[in-house]
Write a protein that holds these residues in place. Structure first.
Motif, PDB file in Angstrom:
ATOM      1  N   THR A 176       0.853  -1.189   0.000  1.00 40.90           N
ATOM      2  CA  THR A 176       0.000   0.000   0.000  1.00 40.90           C
ATOM      3  C   THR A 176       0.884   1.232   0.000  1.00 40.90           C
ATOM      4  O   THR A 176       1.753   1.368   0.865  1.00 40.90           O
ATOM      5  CB  THR A 176      -0.879   0.021   1.272  1.00 40.90           C
ATOM      6  OG1 THR A 176      -1.481  -1.263   1.364  1.00 40.90           O
ATOM      7  CG2 THR A 176      -1.933   1.097   1.216  1.00 40.90           C
ATOM      8  N   PRO A 177       0.700   2.151  -0.982  1.00 41.17           N
ATOM      9  CA  PRO A 177       1.530   3.350  -0.986  1.00 41.17           C
ATOM     10  C   PRO A 177       1.292   4.191   0.255  1.00 41.17           C
ATOM     11  O   PRO A 177       0.179   4.208   0.794  1.00 41.17           O
ATOM     12  CB  PRO A 177       1.091   4.092  -2.251  1.00 41.17           C
ATOM     13  CG  PRO A 177      -0.161   3.456  -2.716  1.00 41.17           C
ATOM     14  CD  PRO A 177      -0.254   2.109  -2.085  1.00 41.17           C
ATOM     15  N   THR A 183       1.376   7.600   0.747  1.00 41.86           N
ATOM     16  CA  THR A 183       0.523   8.771   0.569  1.00 41.86           C
ATOM     17  C   THR A 183       0.339   8.998  -0.918  1.00 41.86           C
ATOM     18  O   THR A 183       1.056   8.438  -1.721  1.00 41.86           O
ATOM     19  CB  THR A 183       1.227  10.045   1.109  1.00 41.86           C
ATOM     20  OG1 THR A 183       2.536  10.083   0.574  1.00 41.86           O
ATOM     21  CG2 THR A 183       1.247  10.120   2.597  1.00 41.86           C
ATOM     22  N   THR A 184      -0.608   9.867  -1.274  1.00 42.20           N
ATOM     23  CA  THR A 184      -0.716  10.249  -2.677  1.00 42.20           C
ATOM     24  C   THR A 184       0.232  11.414  -2.903  1.00 42.20           C
ATOM     25  O   THR A 184       0.153  12.438  -2.242  1.00 42.20           O
ATOM     26  CB  THR A 184      -2.161  10.676  -2.992  1.00 42.20           C
ATOM     27  OG1 THR A 184      -2.973   9.551  -2.714  1.00 42.20           O
ATOM     28  CG2 THR A 184      -2.317  11.033  -4.450  1.00 42.20           C
ATOM     29  N   GLN A 185       1.143  11.222  -3.857  1.00 37.22           N
ATOM     30  CA  GLN A 185       2.195  12.217  -4.062  1.00 37.22           C
ATOM     31  C   GLN A 185       1.945  13.035  -5.310  1.00 37.22           C
ATOM     32  O   GLN A 185       2.789  13.837  -5.673  1.00 37.22           O
ATOM     33  CB  GLN A 185       3.532  11.486  -4.241  1.00 37.22           C
ATOM     34  CG  GLN A 185       3.910  10.600  -3.095  1.00 37.22           C
ATOM     35  CD  GLN A 185       4.755  11.351  -2.092  1.00 37.22           C
ATOM     36  OE1 GLN A 185       4.723  12.572  -2.049  1.00 37.22           O
ATOM     37  NE2 GLN A 185       5.498  10.648  -1.294  1.00 37.22           N
ATOM     38  N   LYS A 240       1.426  12.902  -9.566  1.00 34.81           N
ATOM     39  CA  LYS A 240       1.773  12.004 -10.666  1.00 34.81           C
ATOM     40  C   LYS A 240       3.184  12.333 -11.163  1.00 34.81           C
ATOM     41  O   LYS A 240       3.541  13.504 -11.274  1.00 34.81           O
ATOM     42  CB  LYS A 240       0.763  12.238 -11.800  1.00 34.81           C
ATOM     43  CG  LYS A 240       0.809  11.234 -12.915  1.00 34.81           C
ATOM     44  CD  LYS A 240      -0.159  11.627 -14.044  1.00 34.81           C
ATOM     45  CE  LYS A 240      -1.609  11.577 -13.623  1.00 34.81           C
ATOM     46  NZ  LYS A 240      -2.515  12.003 -14.720  1.00 34.81           N
ATOM     47  N   GLY A 247       4.184   5.961  -3.738  1.00 31.01           N
ATOM     48  CA  GLY A 247       2.801   6.394  -3.821  1.00 31.01           C
ATOM     49  C   GLY A 247       2.500   7.360  -4.946  1.00 31.01           C
ATOM     50  O   GLY A 247       1.423   7.957  -4.990  1.00 31.01           O
ATOM     51  N   TYR A 248       3.433   7.544  -5.875  1.00 31.91           N
ATOM     52  CA  TYR A 248       3.140   8.379  -7.047  1.00 31.91           C
ATOM     53  C   TYR A 248       2.275   7.609  -8.033  1.00 31.91           C
ATOM     54  O   TYR A 248       2.512   6.419  -8.279  1.00 31.91           O
ATOM     55  CB  TYR A 248       4.444   8.745  -7.785  1.00 31.91           C
ATOM     56  CG  TYR A 248       5.226   9.872  -7.165  1.00 31.91           C
ATOM     57  CD1 TYR A 248       5.005  11.196  -7.546  1.00 31.91           C
ATOM     58  CD2 TYR A 248       6.198   9.614  -6.205  1.00 31.91           C
ATOM     59  CE1 TYR A 248       5.740  12.229  -6.977  1.00 31.91           C
ATOM     60  CE2 TYR A 248       6.933  10.643  -5.633  1.00 31.91           C
ATOM     61  CZ  TYR A 248       6.699  11.950  -6.032  1.00 31.91           C
ATOM     62  OH  TYR A 248       7.430  12.978  -5.472  1.00 31.91           O
ATOM     63  N   ASP A 249       1.294   8.272  -8.637  1.00 30.99           N
ATOM     64  CA  ASP A 249       0.709   7.775  -9.880  1.00 30.99           C
ATOM     65  C   ASP A 249       1.725   8.082 -10.976  1.00 30.99           C
ATOM     66  O   ASP A 249       2.577   8.954 -10.815  1.00 30.99           O
ATOM     67  CB  ASP A 249      -0.620   8.481 -10.166  1.00 30.99           C
ATOM     68  CG  ASP A 249      -1.685   8.112  -9.138  1.00 30.99           C
ATOM     69  OD1 ASP A 249      -1.683   6.950  -8.680  1.00 30.99           O
ATOM     70  OD2 ASP A 249      -2.503   8.983  -8.784  1.00 30.99           O
ATOM     71  N   ILE A 302      -1.544   1.899  -7.561  1.00 32.12           N
ATOM     72  CA  ILE A 302      -1.500   3.275  -8.065  1.00 32.12           C
ATOM     73  C   ILE A 302      -2.092   3.315  -9.476  1.00 32.12           C
ATOM     74  O   ILE A 302      -2.290   2.275 -10.101  1.00 32.12           O
ATOM     75  CB  ILE A 302      -0.040   3.794  -8.119  1.00 32.12           C
ATOM     76  CG1 ILE A 302       0.822   2.799  -8.930  1.00 32.12           C
ATOM     77  CG2 ILE A 302       0.513   4.004  -6.725  1.00 32.12           C
ATOM     78  CD1 ILE A 302       2.046   3.405  -9.515  1.00 32.12           C
ATOM     79  N   LYS A 303      -2.325   4.545  -9.984  1.00 35.62           N
ATOM     80  CA  LYS A 303      -2.797   4.696 -11.372  1.00 35.62           C
ATOM     81  C   LYS A 303      -1.574   4.839 -12.274  1.00 35.62           C
ATOM     82  O   LYS A 303      -0.657   5.614 -11.957  1.00 35.62           O
ATOM     83  CB  LYS A 303      -3.653   5.950 -11.510  1.00 35.62           C
ATOM     84  CG  LYS A 303      -4.966   5.854 -10.767  1.00 35.62           C
ATOM     85  CD  LYS A 303      -5.784   7.107 -11.026  1.00 35.62           C
ATOM     86  CE  LYS A 303      -6.804   7.287  -9.928  1.00 35.62           C
ATOM     87  NZ  LYS A 303      -6.953   8.651  -9.477  1.00 35.62           N
ATOM     88  N   ALA A 363      -2.207  17.262 -12.209  1.00 32.13           N
ATOM     89  CA  ALA A 363      -1.797  16.260 -11.208  1.00 32.13           C
ATOM     90  C   ALA A 363      -0.300  15.964 -11.290  1.00 32.13           C
ATOM     91  O   ALA A 363       0.288  15.442 -10.337  1.00 32.13           O
ATOM     92  CB  ALA A 363      -2.581  14.963 -11.412  1.00 32.13           C
TER      93      ALA A 363
END
Ligand code: NAP
Length: 268
Positions: free
Chosen positions: A3-4, A6-8, A10, A32-34, A58-59, A85
Motif C-alpha cells: 500500500t503506498p 501517501t498520494t504524491q 503524478k 505512492g506516485y501515480d 496506483i494509477k 496532477a
C-alpha cells in the motif's frame, strides 16, 4: 500488493520502458506516485504499467512517443502543461553512441542531440512554467559523470550530458525560490541496455566500475530527498564535488574583466 504511503501526485517519466527509467517508475510507485510512462515501446510500457498497478495500487498511464519527433514531443509537452496532477518530471530518456566525432554518422548525432538535449530542454521548460505557477513540484534530469570527464567517452554524448548539468544548474538558480525542486543526477556506468543499444561491448569493463540500476536510482532518490542539486551516486566523499563548486566560484570574479590578463599582453 504494497500500500503506498501517501498520494504524491503524478510522475511523468521519459524513457520508462527499460533501465533507469523503469526503475524510477518502480521506486516512485512504491512512494505512492501515480505514473505517466513515456517511451516508444508501447508493449513494454503496458507490461510495466500492469505490474505496477497490481503491485502498488496506483494509477499508471502510458504515452507512446518518439521524443526525437517534433509532433510526439509536442504531445508530451501538451500533456505536461495541461495535467495539473503531474508534480514530478523525470527527464530520463537518452541514448549513447560510440566512436570519434571525426567520421561520425551525422543522422545518429542529430537524433542523439534531439533526444538528450532538445527534448529534455522542452520538457524542462514546460515543467518549470507549470510547476512554478503551482509553487511546487520536482524536475529530475539524468546527466552523467561524463559531463565532468568528457575525454573518457564519445564527444557528443559527453557534451549532451554537460549541457544537461549546465541547464539544470541554471534552472535551479531561476526557479528554486518558487518552491520547485531541481536535481541533476550524474550516474557512472550503470547496468542497463544503453551500451548494447549503442553497439558498445561492455564485457571488457571493470566490474568494480558498474553499478546495479536499483542501487543507482535509490542513491539518486536519496540525494533528491536530501535536497541536492547535483547527485553523483558513486562519489564516496561529497567534499570532492564541493571542492569543484568552490573552485568554480573562485574563478567567478575574474572571468569577465575590462583588461586581458598580463600573460596575454604580449602581442606587438
Ligand atoms: P536504456 O535502458 O537504454 O533506456 C533508455 C530509455 O530511453 C528507454 O526507455 C528507451 O525506450 C528510451 N528512449 C530511447 N530513445 C527514445 C526516443 N527516441 N523517444 C523516447 N524514448 C526513447 O538506458 P539507461 O541506462 O536506462 O539510460 C537512461 C538515462 O540515463 C539516459 O539519459 C542515459 O544517458 C543516462 N545514463 C545512463 C548511464 C548508464 O551507464 N546506463 C550512465 C549515465 C547516464 P524506447 O526504446 O522504448 O523508446
Amino acid at each position: 500488493m504494497t500500500t503506498p504511503q501517501t498520494t504524491q501526485g503524478k510522475a511523468l517519466i521519459t524513457g520508462a520502458s527499460s533501465g533507469i527509467g523503469a526503475t524510477y517508475a518502480e521506486r516512485l510507485a512504491r512512494r505512492g506516485y501515480d505514473l505517466l510512462l513515456v517511451a516508444r515501446d508501447q508493449q513494454r510500457l503496458e507490461q510495466l504499467a500492469t505490474q505496477l498497478r497490481a503491485g502498488h495500487g496506483i494509477k499508471v498511464e502510458v504515452l507512446k512517443a518518439d521524443l526525437t519527433q517534433a509532433a510526439d514531443l509536442r504531445a508530451v509537452e501538451q500533456r505536461l502543461s495541461s495535467d495539473a496532477a503531474i508534480s514530478l518530471l523525470v527527464n530520463n530518456a537518452g541514448v549513447a553512441m560510440n566512436g570519434h566525432l571525426a567520421g561520425a554518422d551525422s543522422d545518429k548525432v542529430d537524433a542523439m542531440i534531439q533526444l538528450n538535449v532538445v527534448a529534455l530542454t522542452h520538457l524542462s521548460a514546460v515543467a518549470a512554467t507549470t510547476f512554478s505557477k503551482a509553487g511546487r513540484g520536482g524536475i529530475i534530469n539524468l546527466a552523467s559523470v561524463v559531463a565532468l570527464i568528457p575525454e573518457m567517452f564519445n564527444a557528443v554524448y559527453s557534451a549532451s550530458k554537460a549541457y544537461v548539468l549546465s541547464l539544470t544548474q541554471t534552472l535551479n538558480h531561476e526557479i528554486a525560490a518558487s518552491g520547485v525542486r531541481v536535481q541533476a543526477v550524474l550516474p557512472g556506468l550503470t547496468r542497463t541496455e544503453i551500451w548494447e543499444r549503442a553497439g558498445i561491448d561492455d564485457s571488457g569493463l571493470d566490474p568494480r566500475m558498474i553499478m546495479e540500476v536499483g542501487e543507482m536510482v535509490d542513491a539518486a532518490l536519496a540525494g533528491f530527498d536530501q535536497g541536492e542539486l547535483v547527485t553523483i551516486p558513486s562519489l564516496p566523499d561529497v567534499a570532492d564535488w564541493q571542492a569543484v563548486v568552490q573552485a568554480r566560484g573562485k574563478l567567478g570574479p575574474n572571468l569577465s574583466r575590462n583588461e586581458a590578463a598580463a600573460r596575454y599582453k604580449v602581442a606587438g
